[in-house]
Write a protein that holds these residues in place. Sequence first.
Motif, PDB file in Angstrom:
ATOM      1  N   SER A   1       0.825  -1.212   0.000  1.00 19.32           N
ATOM      2  CA  SER A   1       0.000   0.000   0.000  1.00 19.32           C
ATOM      3  C   SER A   1       0.858   1.259   0.000  1.00 19.32           C
ATOM      4  O   SER A   1       0.644   2.186   0.781  1.00 19.32           O
TER       5      SER A   1
ATOM      6  N   SER B   1      -6.488  -2.395  -6.327  1.00 21.16           N
ATOM      7  CA  SER B   1      -6.152  -1.426  -5.276  1.00 21.16           C
ATOM      8  C   SER B   1      -6.920  -1.665  -3.979  1.00 21.16           C
ATOM      9  O   SER B   1      -6.368  -1.556  -2.875  1.00 21.16           O
TER      10      SER B   1
ATOM     11  N   CYS C   1      -1.040   4.174   4.993  1.00 17.52           N
ATOM     12  CA  CYS C   1      -1.138   5.432   4.246  1.00 17.52           C
ATOM     13  C   CYS C   1      -1.265   6.626   5.186  1.00 17.52           C
ATOM     14  O   CYS C   1      -0.672   7.675   4.938  1.00 17.52           O
TER      15      CYS C   1
ATOM     16  N   LEU D   1       0.425   4.624  -5.335  1.00 19.15           N
ATOM     17  CA  LEU D   1      -1.024   4.744  -5.476  1.00 19.15           C
ATOM     18  C   LEU D   1      -1.403   6.113  -6.052  1.00 19.15           C
ATOM     19  O   LEU D   1      -2.365   6.224  -6.817  1.00 19.15           O
TER      20      LEU D   1
ATOM     21  N   MET E   1      -8.113   5.497  -0.584  1.00 18.12           N
ATOM     22  CA  MET E   1      -7.010   6.360  -0.990  1.00 18.12           C
ATOM     23  C   MET E   1      -7.553   7.755  -1.313  1.00 18.12           C
ATOM     24  O   MET E   1      -8.504   7.889  -2.080  1.00 18.12           O
TER      25      MET E   1
ATOM     26  N   THR F   1      -5.352  -4.225  -1.627  1.00 13.56           N
ATOM     27  CA  THR F   1      -4.042  -3.979  -1.007  1.00 13.56           C
ATOM     28  C   THR F   1      -4.012  -2.708  -0.160  1.00 13.56           C
ATOM     29  O   THR F   1      -3.059  -2.485   0.575  1.00 13.56           O
ATOM     30  N   PHE F   2      -5.037  -1.871  -0.250  1.00 14.73           N
ATOM     31  CA  PHE F   2      -5.009  -0.581   0.439  1.00 14.73           C
ATOM     32  C   PHE F   2      -5.001  -0.758   1.951  1.00 14.73           C
ATOM     33  O   PHE F   2      -5.846  -1.450   2.527  1.00 14.73           O
ATOM     34  N   SER F   3      -4.039  -0.116   2.608  1.00 13.45           N
ATOM     35  CA  SER F   3      -3.930  -0.136   4.070  1.00 13.45           C
ATOM     36  C   SER F   3      -4.134   1.274   4.607  1.00 13.45           C
ATOM     37  O   SER F   3      -3.251   2.125   4.464  1.00 13.45           O
TER      38      SER F   3
ATOM     39  N   GLY G   1      -1.121  -7.495   0.682  1.00 17.20           N
ATOM     40  CA  GLY G   1      -1.997  -7.695  -0.469  1.00 17.20           C
ATOM     41  C   GLY G   1      -2.023  -9.125  -0.959  1.00 17.20           C
ATOM     42  O   GLY G   1      -1.356 -10.010  -0.446  1.00 17.20           O
TER      43      GLY G   1
END
Length: 259
Positions: A90, A118, A127, A95, A172, A121-123, A241
């Motif tokens: 992430s 996306s 972020c 991104l 995001m 895997t987005f954390s 991810g």
Amino acid sequence: MSEQQQILAQLRQIEREEQVRIIYACESGSRAWGFPSKDSDYDVRFIYVRPVDWYLSIFEKRDVIERPISDLLDINGWDLKKALNLFRKSNPPLLEWLQSPIVYMEEGSAAEQIRELSALTFSPKACMYHYLHMAEGNYREYLQGERVKIKKYFYVLRPVLACEWIEKYGTMPPIEFTALTDELLPARSELKAAVDSLLIRKKAGDEMDYEPQIGPINAFLDQKIQYYKEVAKGMSSSADGQNTQLDELFRKLLKETWK
């Protein structure tokens, strides 16, 4: 030759010199964020693929390509394998590249297929810590004291608002600065007026060196930075991810690129 043509020529030259294929290239700096100065350079970032045999090696090899920074261009890129490993973690800069409003090259389906993964895997925690670290560093270095480096407000406001977006929506944040301010700052407030005024000045190319602190903005940043330091601590860490899917995607994109 226009700036766009010069950028494309540089990218094609890199392909020839390095024997790679560039599958995605975009703008990543203040131009993409929506607050360039008249003399802003172009921050070009790209993802590239090397021939298949390059990856079939027991040796670790350099997985970035960089070129000397000029008055016009700051250009560098990451190998696809490196990019996918960072995507799995992430990585916020990557991104941001993938949702840049200014795209110079997009060859094949690579960027779109990565974007489609996306959400997996987005954390939010990773972020938020990235943006919080950026905000704290710039705030501490440039915006303390009676007179401050005025244009640095953007480099603290944007990551602070990114934290607010992550807390509010769990996704995001948008790359464009005005998308954040319009959604998150109270309309017709003293704070919004101060930020909008700064943005007009920066786009107009006004000299923005050392000036007195802007009270409403500093008060907002003080409060939000302390608040998100606490929020980030309590956020749960997302798992890495989808490794199998990313492996499959890597192989697929190698074949697609060198078909």
